[in-house]
Design a protein around this motif. Structure first.
Motif, short mmCIF file in Angstrom:
data_model
loop_
_atom_site.label_atom_id
_atom_site.label_comp_id
_atom_site.label_asym_id
_atom_site.label_seq_id
_atom_site.Cartn_x
_atom_site.Cartn_y
_atom_site.Cartn_z
N ASP A 230 -38.61 -177.64 36.96
CA ASP A 230 -38.23 -176.48 36.72
C ASP A 230 -37.20 -175.72 37.36
OD1 ASP A 230 -38.63 -173.85 35.57
OD2 ASP A 230 -40.79 -174.01 35.39
N LEU A 231 -36.01 -175.16 36.58
CA LEU A 231 -35.07 -174.67 37.12
C LEU A 231 -35.44 -173.29 37.83
CD1 LEU A 231 -32.05 -174.98 34.30
CD2 LEU A 231 -32.62 -176.31 36.63
N ALA A 232 -36.54 -172.57 37.31
CA ALA A 232 -37.06 -171.41 37.88
C ALA A 232 -37.42 -171.65 39.37
CB ALA A 232 -38.06 -170.88 37.15
N ASP A 233 -38.22 -172.74 39.58
CA ASP A 233 -38.83 -172.93 41.03
C ASP A 233 -37.76 -173.33 41.81
OD1 ASP A 233 -41.35 -172.84 39.59
OD2 ASP A 233 -41.54 -174.86 39.12
N ILE A 234 -36.98 -174.24 41.40
CA ILE A 234 -35.70 -174.57 42.28
C ILE A 234 -34.87 -173.23 42.44
CG2 ILE A 234 -33.51 -175.86 42.56
CD1 ILE A 234 -34.63 -177.95 40.73
N ALA A 235 -34.51 -172.29 41.72
CA ALA A 235 -33.78 -171.13 41.96
C ALA A 235 -34.56 -170.25 42.88
CB ALA A 235 -33.45 -170.30 40.80
N GLY A 236 -35.80 -170.17 42.59
CA GLY A 236 -36.79 -169.36 43.30
C GLY A 236 -36.84 -169.62 45.02
N GLU A 237 -36.90 -171.01 45.09
CA GLU A 237 -36.75 -171.59 46.47
C GLU A 237 -35.36 -171.29 47.11
OE1 GLU A 237 -37.54 -175.64 46.16
OE2 GLU A 237 -39.88 -175.23 45.87
N VAL A 238 -34.19 -171.64 46.37
CA VAL A 238 -33.02 -171.53 47.02
C VAL A 238 -32.95 -169.75 47.42
CG1 VAL A 238 -30.39 -171.29 46.39
CG2 VAL A 238 -32.13 -173.28 45.79
N LEU A 239 -33.16 -168.88 46.21
CA LEU A 239 -33.20 -167.33 46.64
C LEU A 239 -34.02 -167.08 47.84
CD1 LEU A 239 -33.17 -166.16 42.94
CD2 LEU A 239 -31.39 -165.93 44.45
N ALA A 240 -35.09 -167.77 48.27
CA ALA A 240 -35.70 -167.22 49.11
C ALA A 240 -35.12 -167.45 50.53
CB ALA A 240 -37.04 -167.93 49.21
N SER A 241 -34.38 -168.82 50.54
CA SER A 241 -33.76 -169.09 51.75
C SER A 241 -32.30 -168.39 52.06
CB SER A 241 -33.36 -170.50 51.78
OG SER A 241 -32.43 -170.94 50.66
N GLU A 255 -33.23 -161.35 40.52
CA GLU A 255 -33.59 -162.58 39.88
C GLU A 255 -34.57 -162.42 38.37
OE1 GLU A 255 -37.63 -163.92 42.47
OE2 GLU A 255 -35.98 -164.02 43.61
N HIS A 256 -34.26 -163.23 37.64
CA HIS A 256 -35.11 -163.00 36.28
C HIS A 256 -35.33 -164.63 36.17
CE1 HIS A 256 -34.10 -158.88 36.35
NE2 HIS A 256 -32.72 -159.13 36.39
N LEU A 257 -36.67 -164.99 36.75
CA LEU A 257 -36.61 -166.27 36.65
C LEU A 257 -37.77 -166.46 35.57
CD1 LEU A 257 -36.54 -167.16 40.49
CD2 LEU A 257 -34.62 -167.23 38.68
N ALA A 258 -37.27 -167.01 34.42
CA ALA A 258 -38.57 -167.37 33.37
C ALA A 258 -38.61 -168.75 33.41
CB ALA A 258 -38.07 -166.93 31.82
N PRO A 259 -39.77 -169.42 33.14
CA PRO A 259 -39.94 -170.93 33.35
C PRO A 259 -38.65 -171.74 32.42
CG PRO A 259 -41.97 -170.08 32.75
CD PRO A 259 -41.01 -168.87 32.61
N ALA A 260 -38.16 -172.57 32.95
CA ALA A 260 -36.95 -173.22 32.37
C ALA A 260 -37.21 -174.96 32.79
CB ALA A 260 -35.55 -172.99 33.03
#
Length: 384
Positions: A230-241, A255-260
């Protein structure tokens, strides 16, 4: 006693063909011509024999069978046919050889040109021209192949030259730092410590550059595994770091992370997302912003503020070591910019058959969208 010299290995010599293709084709054509001649003579002989057999008993034989008239008797025809068949053998072989040579002429041109072409002469082309047949189509296909190989070799040479320069520059910087520190007779502990810290920063930059080059090479090699992600999960982890880094630069990270859901190599996709966000943070200005968006169509968009980028320069930024400016924010190595990030993004997108679009924002900065093939969460694509 001197050690024996190692024996040099030579390339194995190609054994000449026992029978050339032209010879085999000539024999095949000659056999066809000779068979056609035999069939014609057989049909004629059978026709005459049937005429002779149809003569009623007691009736006078046909002049063509007795030889008394102006025609040719059947025995004489058979003898003449045998002589004609013997004479037809060299004629059929000659015609077959000429026809085979005519059809194999483009193939000889392909072979001779292919033997000449090497890594340094990829500009040569076959240029078979007309007529358009299977061999000329093969020549056009090989010309296209040589053109792609030339492009790949030129890109490789360009990449190696740039990589050598980028790797050589930090090494020269470390050497200069050490030489200056050692040449200073009044250097104290603080001076040496500062030189060591600068050398460590240069080494860290070089390490990041090597890692980026390895990632780029891995991306260009292609995808070897396909997992559901899921691109949203990966983007969320990268943004947190990266959030602390954005705060230090005074950037607004939205961030506007809808499930992808999609599928692919998680490590390569994470590298793509990380390089997109790192590029947006690095090439920005104080009080700027970075917006990361994902949607259900398996697309991720990273938009950022920053300097105004000419529209005709956007595609150039996706080539290795291409930057709008030649400096590194004042010449330092702490920012980690090495000009390979967007090249990695493009390589990962191509490896996943994803669509990549980039546009320069009128107010400054970039907006980059990568659209993957949609997939179901928890079920990787099959048939890959």
């Amino acid at each position: 006693m001197a050690s024996p010299r190692p024996r040099q290995r030579t390339a194995p010599l190609r054994r000449p063909a026992r029978r050339s293709l032209q010879t085999r084709l000539a024999l095949a054509y000659a056999a066809g011509i000779y068979t056609a001649g035999v069939l014609v003579l057989v049909f004629v002989a059978v026709a005459l024999a049937s005429v002779d057999a149809s003569t009623p008993i007691g009736a006078s034989p046909s002049p063509a069978t007795t030889g008394d008239g102006p025609g040719i008797a059947l025995p004489r025809l058979l003898v003449g046919s045998g002589v004609a068949l013997v004479l037809l053998i060299p004629v059929a072989l000659a015609l077959g050889w000429l026809v085979a040579g005519r059809f194999l002429r483009p193939l000889r041109a392909i072979t001779s040109t292919a033997e000449i072409i090497s890594a340094g002469t990829l500009h040569r082309r076959l240029d078979l021209g007309e007529p358009t047949d299977e061999l000329s189509e093969l020549g056009h296909t090989l010309d296209d192949l040589f053109a792609r190989l030339q492009t790949a070799f030129d890109a490789q040479r360009h990449f190696v030259a740039n990589a050598s320069h980028e790797l050589r520059t930090p090494l020269a910087g470390v050497r200069t730092l050490l030489e200056v520190a050692l040449a200073d007779p009044d250097a104290d502990t603080g001076t040496l410590r500062a030189a060591c810290q600068e050398a460590l920063a240069v080494g860290a930059y070089q390490e990041r550059l090597v890692e980026a080059l390895l990632t780029l090479a891995t991306s260009e090699r292609g995808v070897t595994r396909w997992d559901a992600l899921d691109l949203a999960d990966i983007a969320g982890e990268v943004l947190a770091s990266r959030r602390d880094q954005a705060v230090r630069k005074g950037l607004d990270l939205a961030e506007h992370l809808a499930p992808a859901p999609t599928s692919g190599d998680p490590r390569l996709v994470e590298s793509l997302v990380a390089n997109l966000i790192d590029n947006a943070i690095r090439h920005n200005h104080p009080d700027g912003h970075v917006t990361v968006t994902t949607d259900a169509q398996a697309a991720i968009t990273v938009a950022n503020s920053g300097p105004v980028i000419p529209g005709d320069q956007v595609q150039r930024l996706f080539q290795p070591f291409q930057k709008l400016t030649a400096d590194r924010h004042g010449g330092g190595y702490g920012d980690g910019g090495h000009g390979v990030g967007l090249a990695i993004v493009q390589a990962v997108a191509q490896a996943h058959d994803a669509d990549l679009t980039a546009r320069a924002r009128p107010e400054g900065g970039l907006s980059i969208t990568v659209r993957f093939a949609p997939g179901s969460p928890g079920s990787p694509e099959e048939g890959r």
